[in-house]
Enzyme design. Structure first.
Site: not given
Ligand code: AHM
Ligand code: MG
Length: 342
Positions: A77, A83, A106-107, A128, A130-131, A286
């Protein structure tokens, strides 16, 4: 710390006893006869990290800090600058705490042992930092998620096995939501309590004691744009929600969507898709911590067939389909998964 909060204007003659996060952590520790204070100290340090991250998130629009850091994380990602900053802040607070012998994030591609010259620390922390990172640049709620385990190796550097424990083995878990206000919600398996950051005194104050998820709800939270990629059981459940006239709410930040679900009831889910059969969300930092909070608050968290907390992890960055929230709604979902995806 006990704070007497003097209310402004019309409430001038009223004094409310405010319980700070630190005071709450210490009080909870008194209920555990063999507690040594190490977990409490670790939780307080996470609280401190949360305040610093909150400060940085709140000024993200003011300084040249928002935006992509031109790197990718281990899951491919985009990584935003905040983050990276949140990750570094958490690691440095946990390193300074002296109670944590290793982190996984996560990072970070791999876990990181933390060496302590003066003691053998007992705990590992997975997070995680900054989710919901796609929401950073657009001023929409984001969050930090954390899970704490007791290490199961005896000495020396922590090992991968210390991190690959089942969710049921968590000793504490929580999240910080950077929303219209900053909230920290945590559990040490003695209920779930929520604290709101009062920026004027710089303290998290108990605002949501003993959170209970309503047994059922009328809100479903899913990225419905993926409907055609979901398995039949998840499609059938979405159809069921629409037939029942439920409302859909989807912020796209798991912390914010699960927070609403905890307070108001409902269901949050991220099923597998045709191209990602295990979905998007990561089990260890998560789904597991949020599943523990949801279960401790009387709700349910499942991968469609079994409890999230019972899954045996094999990889640090493992993903899983996830369905969590009000017990009756997760039961309905599981029934349809059984019927259509057997
Ligand atoms: P989406 O955009 O495919 O619907 O994904 C949303 C989800 C969230 O529920 C979650 O907070 C996030 O993706 C997790 O991704 P990241 O850790 O990269 O922020
Ligand atoms: Mg996340």
């Amino acid at each position: 710390m006990i704070i007497f909060y003097i209310c402004p204007a019309k409430d001038l003659n009223m004094q409310h006893k405010i319980i700070s996060l630190d005071e709450h952590i210490i009080q909870s520790q008194r209920n555990l006869p063999y507690a040594t204070g190490e977990l409490s100290s670790l939780l307080r340090d996470i609280g401190l990290a949360a305040k610093i991250v909150s400060r940085e998130v709140n000024k993200a629009g003011l300084v040249d800090i928002a935006g992509k850091a031109e790197t990718e994380n281990s899951s491919g990602d985009d990584v935003q600058k905040l983050d990276v900053l949140a990750n570094d802040l958490l690691i440095s607070c946990l390193r300074n705490s002296g109670e944590c012998c290793g982190i996984a994030s996560e990072e970070e591609d791999s876990y990181k042992p933390i060496k302590n010259s003066y003691k053998q620390a007992k705990y590992v922390v997975l997070f995680d930092p900054l989710d919901g990172s796609s929401n950073i640049d657009v001023n929409v709620s984001i969050g930090t998620i954390f899970a704490i385990y007791r290490r199961n190796s005896f000495q020396g550097d922590c090992t991968l096995d210390d991190f690959l424990q089942k969710g049921t083995d968590q000793v504490a878990a929580g999240y910080v939501l950077y929303g219209s206000s900053t909230m920290l919600v945590y559990t040490t398996k003695q209920g779930v309590n929520g604290f709101t950051l009062d920026p004027s005194i710089g303290e998290f104050c108990l605002s949501h004691p003993n959170i209970q998820v309503p047994k059922t709800g009328k809100v479903y939270s899913v990225n419905q744009a993926n409907y055609n990629k979901y398995p039949k059981g998840s499609q059938a459940y979405i159809n069921h929600c629409m037939e029942q006239g439920y409302t859909m709410r989807y912020i796209g930040s798991m912390v914010a969507d699960v927070h609403r679900t905890l307070i108001k009831g409902g269901i949050f889910f991220y099923p597998g898709t045709t191209n990602k059969p295990n979905g998007k969300l990561r089990l260890l930092y998560e789904c597991n911590p949020l599943a523990l909070l949801v279960e401790e608050a009387g709700g349910k968290a499942s991968n469609g067939q079994e409890r999230i907390l019972e899954l045996s992890p094999t990889e640090l960055h493992q993903r899983t389909p996830v369905f969590m929230g009000s017990e009756e709604m997760v039961n309905d979902l599981e029934r349809l998964v059984k019927e259509f995806d057997a």
